[in-house]
Design a protein around this motif. Structure first.
Motif, PDB file in Angstrom:
ATOM      1  N   GLU A  41      84.437  48.142 -47.359  1.00 22.21           N
ATOM      2  CA  GLU A  41      84.784  49.497 -46.923  1.00 22.21           C
ATOM      3  C   GLU A  41      85.940  50.049 -47.749  1.00 22.21           C
ATOM      4  O   GLU A  41      86.079  51.264 -47.887  1.00 22.21           O
ATOM      5  CB  GLU A  41      85.128  49.500 -45.434  1.00 22.21           C
ATOM      6  N   LEU A  48      84.808  57.527 -51.979  1.00 18.16           N
ATOM      7  CA  LEU A  48      84.775  58.867 -51.381  1.00 18.16           C
ATOM      8  C   LEU A  48      85.882  59.735 -51.967  1.00 18.16           C
ATOM      9  O   LEU A  48      85.689  60.919 -52.233  1.00 18.16           O
ATOM     10  CB  LEU A  48      84.907  58.783 -49.862  1.00 18.16           C
ATOM     11  N   ARG A  49      87.043  59.117 -52.174  1.00 21.57           N
ATOM     12  CA  ARG A  49      88.137  59.889 -52.776  1.00 21.57           C
ATOM     13  C   ARG A  49      87.808  60.290 -54.209  1.00 21.57           C
ATOM     14  O   ARG A  49      88.105  61.392 -54.651  1.00 21.57           O
ATOM     15  CB  ARG A  49      89.424  59.075 -52.749  1.00 21.57           C
ATOM     16  N   ASN A  52      84.846  62.870 -54.129  1.00 18.60           N
ATOM     17  CA  ASN A  52      85.195  64.128 -53.458  1.00 18.60           C
ATOM     18  C   ASN A  52      86.633  64.511 -53.801  1.00 18.60           C
ATOM     19  O   ASN A  52      87.497  64.541 -52.937  1.00 18.60           O
ATOM     20  CB  ASN A  52      85.089  63.977 -51.929  1.00 18.60           C
ATOM     21  N   LYS A  54      88.103  67.318 -54.587  1.00 20.57           N
ATOM     22  CA  LYS A  54      88.637  68.556 -54.005  1.00 20.57           C
ATOM     23  C   LYS A  54      87.780  69.068 -52.856  1.00 20.57           C
ATOM     24  O   LYS A  54      88.273  69.655 -51.912  1.00 20.57           O
ATOM     25  CB  LYS A  54      88.731  69.645 -55.077  1.00 20.57           C
ATOM     26  N   SER A  55      86.506  68.891 -52.961  1.00 17.06           N
ATOM     27  CA  SER A  55      85.640  69.455 -51.926  1.00 17.06           C
ATOM     28  C   SER A  55      84.786  68.350 -51.319  1.00 17.06           C
ATOM     29  O   SER A  55      84.704  67.244 -51.832  1.00 17.06           O
ATOM     30  CB  SER A  55      84.739  70.529 -52.523  1.00 17.06           C
ATOM     31  N   GLN A  56      84.128  68.713 -50.243  1.00 17.83           N
ATOM     32  CA  GLN A  56      83.318  67.741 -49.529  1.00 17.83           C
ATOM     33  C   GLN A  56      81.899  67.786 -50.069  1.00 17.83           C
ATOM     34  O   GLN A  56      81.196  68.765 -49.885  1.00 17.83           O
ATOM     35  CB  GLN A  56      83.330  68.089 -48.038  1.00 17.83           C
ATOM     36  N   TRP A  60      79.385  59.112 -46.527  1.00 15.25           N
ATOM     37  CA  TRP A  60      78.985  57.721 -46.309  1.00 15.25           C
ATOM     38  C   TRP A  60      78.045  57.675 -45.114  1.00 15.25           C
ATOM     39  O   TRP A  60      78.420  58.085 -44.024  1.00 15.25           O
ATOM     40  CB  TRP A  60      80.229  56.865 -46.062  1.00 15.25           C
ATOM     41  N   GLN A  62      76.423  55.743 -42.270  1.00 14.26           N
ATOM     42  CA  GLN A  62      76.761  54.497 -41.560  1.00 14.26           C
ATOM     43  C   GLN A  62      75.483  53.724 -41.260  1.00 14.26           C
ATOM     44  O   GLN A  62      74.934  53.807 -40.170  1.00 14.26           O
ATOM     45  CB  GLN A  62      77.492  54.817 -40.270  1.00 14.26           C
TER      46      GLN A  62
ATOM     47  N   GLY B  31      83.181  71.828 -39.458  1.00 13.74           N
ATOM     48  CA  GLY B  31      83.016  70.388 -39.642  1.00 13.74           C
ATOM     49  C   GLY B  31      83.114  70.007 -41.100  1.00 13.74           C
ATOM     50  O   GLY B  31      83.743  68.997 -41.466  1.00 13.74           O
ATOM     51  N   GLU B  32      82.515  70.826 -41.952  1.00 14.60           N
ATOM     52  CA  GLU B  32      82.559  70.559 -43.395  1.00 14.60           C
ATOM     53  C   GLU B  32      83.962  70.803 -43.945  1.00 14.60           C
ATOM     54  O   GLU B  32      84.426  70.092 -44.843  1.00 14.60           O
ATOM     55  CB  GLU B  32      81.529  71.431 -44.119  1.00 14.60           C
ATOM     56  N   GLY B  35      85.979  67.831 -43.401  1.00 17.85           N
ATOM     57  CA  GLY B  35      85.574  66.809 -44.370  1.00 17.85           C
ATOM     58  C   GLY B  35      86.178  67.066 -45.740  1.00 17.85           C
ATOM     59  O   GLY B  35      86.621  66.146 -46.430  1.00 17.85           O
ATOM     60  N   ALA B  36      86.229  68.338 -46.135  1.00 15.11           N
ATOM     61  CA  ALA B  36      86.777  68.689 -47.451  1.00 15.11           C
ATOM     62  C   ALA B  36      88.256  68.334 -47.539  1.00 15.11           C
ATOM     63  O   ALA B  36      88.781  68.033 -48.605  1.00 15.11           O
ATOM     64  CB  ALA B  36      86.568  70.168 -47.722  1.00 15.11           C
ATOM     65  N   HIS B  39      88.405  64.017 -47.778  1.00 13.93           N
ATOM     66  CA  HIS B  39      87.434  63.294 -48.612  1.00 13.93           C
ATOM     67  C   HIS B  39      86.269  62.770 -47.765  1.00 13.93           C
ATOM     68  O   HIS B  39      85.668  61.754 -48.103  1.00 13.93           O
ATOM     69  CB  HIS B  39      88.081  62.117 -49.360  1.00 13.93           C
ATOM     70  N   ASN B  40      86.019  63.411 -46.670  1.00 13.92           N
ATOM     71  CA  ASN B  40      84.957  63.000 -45.736  1.00 13.92           C
ATOM     72  C   ASN B  40      85.279  61.705 -44.991  1.00 13.92           C
ATOM     73  O   ASN B  40      84.383  61.060 -44.476  1.00 13.92           O
ATOM     74  CB  ASN B  40      83.601  62.867 -46.436  1.00 13.92           C
ATOM     75  N   PHE B  41      86.538  61.331 -44.963  1.00 12.39           N
ATOM     76  CA  PHE B  41      86.916  60.214 -44.091  1.00 12.39           C
ATOM     77  C   PHE B  41      86.719  60.628 -42.636  1.00 12.39           C
ATOM     78  O   PHE B  41      86.382  59.819 -41.787  1.00 12.39           O
ATOM     79  CB  PHE B  41      88.383  59.827 -44.309  1.00 12.39           C
ATOM     80  N   HIS B  43      85.026  64.040 -40.536  1.00 12.58           N
ATOM     81  CA  HIS B  43      84.368  65.341 -40.645  1.00 12.58           C
ATOM     82  C   HIS B  43      83.719  65.691 -39.315  1.00 12.58           C
ATOM     83  O   HIS B  43      83.730  64.892 -38.376  1.00 12.58           O
ATOM     84  CB  HIS B  43      83.328  65.339 -41.786  1.00 12.58           C
ATOM     85  N   GLU B  45      80.309  67.183 -37.187  1.00 10.26           N
ATOM     86  CA  GLU B  45      78.862  67.425 -37.188  1.00 10.26           C
ATOM     87  C   GLU B  45      78.503  68.169 -35.919  1.00 10.26           C
ATOM     88  O   GLU B  45      79.202  68.052 -34.908  1.00 10.26           O
ATOM     89  CB  GLU B  45      78.083  66.111 -37.232  1.00 10.26           C
ATOM     90  N   ALA B  65      84.272  59.867 -37.583  1.00 11.60           N
ATOM     91  CA  ALA B  65      85.145  59.080 -38.473  1.00 11.60           C
ATOM     92  C   ALA B  65      84.407  57.783 -38.799  1.00 11.60           C
ATOM     93  O   ALA B  65      84.519  56.793 -38.070  1.00 11.60           O
ATOM     94  CB  ALA B  65      86.481  58.802 -37.803  1.00 11.60           C
ATOM     95  N   PRO B  66      83.633  57.762 -39.894  1.00 16.03           N
ATOM     96  CA  PRO B  66      82.762  56.605 -40.168  1.00 16.03           C
ATOM     97  C   PRO B  66      83.498  55.277 -40.248  1.00 16.03           C
ATOM     98  O   PRO B  66      83.001  54.273 -39.759  1.00 16.03           O
ATOM     99  CB  PRO B  66      82.117  56.956 -41.507  1.00 16.03           C
ATOM    100  N   PHE B  67      84.688  55.279 -40.834  1.00 10.70           N
ATOM    101  CA  PHE B  67      85.383  54.002 -40.994  1.00 10.70           C
ATOM    102  C   PHE B  67      85.865  53.431 -39.661  1.00 10.70           C
ATOM    103  O   PHE B  67      86.150  52.254 -39.546  1.00 10.70           O
ATOM    104  CB  PHE B  67      86.571  54.147 -41.954  1.00 10.70           C
ATOM    105  N   ARG B  69      84.017  53.936 -36.900  1.00  5.30           N
ATOM    106  CA  ARG B  69      82.819  53.916 -36.035  1.00  5.30           C
ATOM    107  C   ARG B  69      83.054  54.831 -34.841  1.00  5.30           C
ATOM    108  O   ARG B  69      82.662  54.536 -33.712  1.00  5.30           O
ATOM    109  CB  ARG B  69      82.491  52.508 -35.540  1.00  5.30           C
ATOM    110  N   ALA B 147      94.067  59.995 -48.082  1.00  4.62           N
ATOM    111  CA  ALA B 147      93.175  61.157 -48.015  1.00  4.62           C
ATOM    112  C   ALA B 147      93.967  62.400 -47.686  1.00  4.62           C
ATOM    113  O   ALA B 147      94.983  62.338 -47.049  1.00  4.62           O
ATOM    114  CB  ALA B 147      92.115  60.922 -46.956  1.00  4.62           C
TER     115      ALA B 147
END
Lengths: 274, 147
Positions: A41, A48-49, A52, A54-56, A60, A62, B31-32, B35-36, B39-41, B43, B45, B65-67, B69, B147
């Protein structure tokens, strides 16, 4: 074009430089999906950093398997519909494009298991793919992964297994009846990479035989398999074993993967015109 | 193999035409936007359900938050067959004990945006989202930046 890359990165740490290589792989191949085996992970977070800045764009997924998947674009377009510890099957829905199924796999290692065990796990994977195809109602399926088996392994070639054949013309026939059951084909383009004198490595990983009577030296453990329904979108250069990333070579002499740079496996990619 | 063109019996004017940004579109955008920033750590939905009789729709802005869960509903927006008026209500995630739920009625996209801005700036909401972002950052060591 829709591009998927798969790489068993061999447990490399985020500080090893692997993140930079995966990012370069994505850019070089313009990949829409990145599937990674033996990936922590920490690597995913750093990726991901990097992807991404600057933008999304990249997310990932799951997955419930040991294969990590990152996707470009809205995550809702890709859903994991079947899984096991060793594989995930993903349904892909993109506006104005055909629906796809992508299987990503990292089957058990030959280091710890017998050939028969690997073959049985591959057959279980094949069953799950067939179930998923019934569930979504199409067979636009592509499978990528470290199968820990060669294209000639029982689990890969048998009808009850992945039923992956070497000739495209045979795969185009769709399937074959065996003892009152019909089994769909996969086309296995990895066969073309075998042998000396090719323009890319003759396998995706190399193991010195160390005294075994049976030794292949090169193995094509990382494979891309394609259902006949997707062959209209496939060209001869659609599948590649990636051995250079820009000016960086992932191999040392004789194309042997250089673990000091990348991994003991080479990445593979498929690009489909759909 | 290529297939024959699909027979389409749906009316031509079913989709398209000028449609104001519906609550689901506004929520997805937010939501997006989260995420922006991460870094989408972390986001957001949108998860939608209907009332069963097909006359009401409820959209949940899920904090993902995927990391960690972690996937929790942060906000609920309810609409009828038309996008507006809509009702915005907080969830148990941020509701303060012994107090009524934070709730607003909105009549258009602009009011919904103002309402979301107000909610996102509530100290208890900021604290929770900030904590989730910080926890997610702990997955990757500080030597790789935050992030």
């Amino acid at each position: 074009m829709f591009c998927v890359v798969f790489w068993n990165i061999g447990g490399k740490s985020p500080q090893s430089g692997i993140v930079r290589l995966i990012t370069a792989l994505q850019r070089q191949e313009d990949a829409d999906v990145i599937a990674l085996a033996e990936c922590s992970e920490g690597v995913i977070g750093s990726l991901l950093r990097a992807l991404n800045p600057k933008s999304q764009t990249w997310e990932w997924i799951q997955t419930q398997s040991r294969v990590s998947v990152l996707v470009r674009g809205p995550q809702s377009a890709i859903t994991e519909i079947n899984n096991h510890e060793y594989y995930s099957i993903l349904a892909v829905q993109r506006p104005q494009h055909i629906r796809l199924l992508i299987g990503v796999a990292h089957i058990i290692s030959r280091v710890y298991h017998e050939f028969d065990d690997v073959d049985e796990e591959i057959k279980a994977l094949a069953d799950s793919i067939r179930d998923a195809e019934v569930q979504v109602g199409h067979t636009n399926t592509v499978l990528l992964g470290d199968l820990n088996a060669n294209p000639f392994a029982q689990g890969v070639v048998t009808a009850r297994g992945l039923h992956a054949v070497m000739p495209r013309a045979v795969a185009m026939q769709g399937g074959r009846q065996v003892l009152h059951r019909v089994y769909s084909y996969f086309f296995n383009p990895m066969w073309k990479f075998f042998g000396d004198g090719t323009t890319s490595p003759p396998g995706t990983c190399y193991y010195a035989p160390e005294g075994s009577h049976r030794a292949f030296h090169w193995n094509m453990y990382d494979q891309v398999l394609i259902r006949p329904g997707l062959l209209p979108y496939y060209a001869n250069d659609s599948v590649q074993i990636v051995h250079t990333l820009g000016t960086n070579s992932l191999t040392k002499a004789n194309w042997i993967p250089d673990r000091d740079v990348g991994s003991d496996h080479l990445p593979i990619r498929i690009r489909l015109s759909c | 193999m290529p297939t024959a063109p699909m027979l389409d019996l749906w009316p031509d004017d079913l989709v398209g035409g000028p449609v104001p940004s519906s609550p689901i579109g506004v929520l997805r955008q937010q939501g997006e936007a989260l995420g922006a920033r991460t870094h989408n750590f972390v986001h957001g939905e949108v998860q939608t359900s209907d009332s069963g009789d097909g006359k009401r729709f409820t959209h949940f802005l899920m904090l993902v938050a995927p990391f960690l869960r972690l996937r929790r509903a942060l906000l609920k927006v309810t609409q009828g067959l038309e996008p507006y008026p809509a009702t915005v209500v907080e969830t148990e995630l941020t509701k303060e004990p012994n107090q009524n739920e934070w709730s607003r009625d909105v009549n258009n996209e602009r009011e919904l945006q103002d309402c979301l801005r107000e909610f996102f700036n509530e100290p208890r909401v900021k604290q929770f989202v900030r904590t989730v972002i910080n926890l997610s950052n702990d997955v990757v060591g500080p030597e790789n930046g935050n992030a």
